[in-house]
Design a protein around this motif. Structure first.
Motif: not given
Length: 486
Positions: A248-249, A252-253, A405
């Motif tokens: 998700e992170k 979204r980035s 990440e």
């Protein structure tokens, strides 16, 4: 170039590079002196398999034939950079004819059917001649084709991003839209030509939208009559997130990077209708555009449907050793095979259709083919995913190597470092690195070659999905050949 990173060219003893000069076997008999290994497909899986067979097989142990319409391996993950002009087409088309060994025969054509019982692969050559290729062992690595749906006008009006020709054509097409908009005095036409729609929020679609948006953003500076604000890129996907495999992170980035550049990202949306001058979204919006790029996933090659064997969501059901159950000497891997993912430890889990798995499966299949040839036990495929990288152009990227990440320049360094190291030859590595450095120093070029401007280029024109035979046609052809033999 080192021998480990080389493939081979056609056997000069083959007539026209197509027909074999060996004796054809009588029905039910094998009269050749060496076993025949047939590899179908020159993608990551097929090329890795042939390379390993070249290195490990004794000179007189087997004959190897590779069926491929093009004598190069396409490094598919870098295709969006060809479409945007960062890389030249030649830099990611890695020649299969740079070897000094001359062992593997390249049969220039595409496999359009397989008769597993008769052990015959039907091949349509690049001159449209249909030939039967007999084998003792077959490695099926035909890859995948673009997944389409029954959407009115889609195959007639959308462009794909799966082949080198498509990427080169899209670059010319996008630049031509700027030229035509600049030449037009009609505000409506100008606005339509400067809107671009990409369908598919996976890696291919996201990178394509990102790279081409950078191209048009830079190019419009050379068109003083055009308002940069008129250029609009739309990226849509029916899924709720971009690239969900990244998490998700990071997803979204990536979405925030695209929005910052002015790309309109719409999720939970797809195409309802595609016309030559407008596209209708499922949320009711109508976007005037002459450019619809479709990257909404892939499906296994239609060749798999000619086998009449069990499939899992269209991919051939195989064992962990990548063998087809009930058929000796038949192996399948890559995008067209549902290879069990033993590293996940979950019942029913299969390996995703990525280059990372295809390359490693290719090497393991080569080992298993040789083991079968020598009467040795076969080994299962097991590989833990090393992570994912997404190059958004310039200094923008998101990566997840080994679960870590990364964003920005560190992610870009990892992404390009991974792609560079995965290129098969030193020549390809040099070309790609030179292109990257030249682009970083000199910026983009906006040359429209026009080589393919008057040729069809929509989804239905490049992947030739209508050329495959049905299982009944394959059996009829093979039976007819047997009747013709004395």
């Amino acid at each position: 170039m080192g021998s480990e990173s080389e493939l081979v060219r056609g056997d000069p003893g083959q007539a026209n590079g197509v027909e074999s000069d060996r004796l054809e076997p009588q029905k039910g008999m094998n009269t050749v002196t060496r076993p025949r290994i047939l590899v179908v497909g020159a993608g990551f899986a097929g090329v890795e398999c042939v390379q390993r067979l070249e290195r490990k097989l004794a000179p007189d142990e087997a004959d190897v034939t590779l069926v491929t319409p093009f004598a190069y391996q396409l490094y598919l993950p870098l295709l969006p950079q060809v479409a945007s002009g960062v890389l030249t087409p030649q830099s990611i088309a890695i020649s299969l004819r740079r070897s000094r060994k001359y062992r593997t025969r390249i049969l220039p054509g595409g496999a359009i059917g397989v008769d597993l019982k008769a052990k015959v692969c039907v091949v349509r050559t690049i001159t449209d001649k249909i030939v039967n290729e007999h084998y003792d062992y077959i490695v099926l690595a035909p890859g995948s084709v673009t997944r389409t749906f029954d959407i009115p006008g889609l195959t007639d009006n959308a462009f794909g991003m799966k082949t080198l020709a498509e990427a080169a054509y899209i670059r010319d097409h996008v630049i031509s839209q700027l030229d035509l908009a600049d030449a037009s005095d009609d505000p409506a036409e100008r606005a339509a030509r400067l809107q671009f729609v990409v369908v598919g929020g996976g890696y291919a679609g996201t990178e394509t939208a990102a790279c081409l948006q950078r191209l048009t953003h830079a190019a419009v500076q050379r068109y003083p009559r055009l308002d940069p604000g008129l250029i609009k890129w739309h990226l849509i996907d029916i899924a709720p997130r971009l690239m969900p495999e990244l998490g998700e992170k990071l997803g979204r980035s990536a979405q925030e990077i695209l929005k910052r550049r002015g790309v309109d990202v719409s999720l939970g949306v797809s195409i309802d209708k595609a016309g030559p001058e407008e596209v209708t979204f499922t949320d009711g919006r109508v976007v005037p555009t002459h450019t619809l790029i479709w990257t909404a996933g892939v499906v296994a090659s239609p060749l798999i449907g000619t086998l009449g064997a069990e499939t899992v969501k269209g991919r051939l059901a195989v064992t962990a050793e990548m063998c087809l159950p009930g058929h000796d000497g038949v192996f399948a891997l890559g995008d067209s095979a549902a290879v069990p993912d033993l590293a996940k430890g979950q019942e029913g889990a299969v390996c995703p259709p990525t280059a990372q798995h295809a390359m490693r499966q290719g090497r393991k299949v080569a080992d298993n083919v040789m083991a079968a040839l020598r009467g040795q036990p076969l080994q299962p495929y097991k590989h833990k995913d090393l992570g994912l990288v997404v190059d958004l152009g310039g200094k923008d990227a998101v990566s997840k190597p080994l679960g870590v990440e990364l964003r920005g320049l560190p992610a870009q360094a990892v992404a390009r470092g991974y792609h560079w190291s995965a290129l098969r030859t030193n020549v390809a590595k040099t070309r790609v690195m030179t292109n990257w450095l030249l682009n970083a120093v000199a910026g983009d070029d906006f040359v429209r070659t026009g080589f393919q401007a008057r040729k069809p280029a929509t989804l239905k024109d490049f992947e030739f999905t209508d050329t495959y035979l049905t299982p009944e046609q394959v059996r009829a052809r093979v039976a007819g050949e047997a009747l013709d033999q004395p």
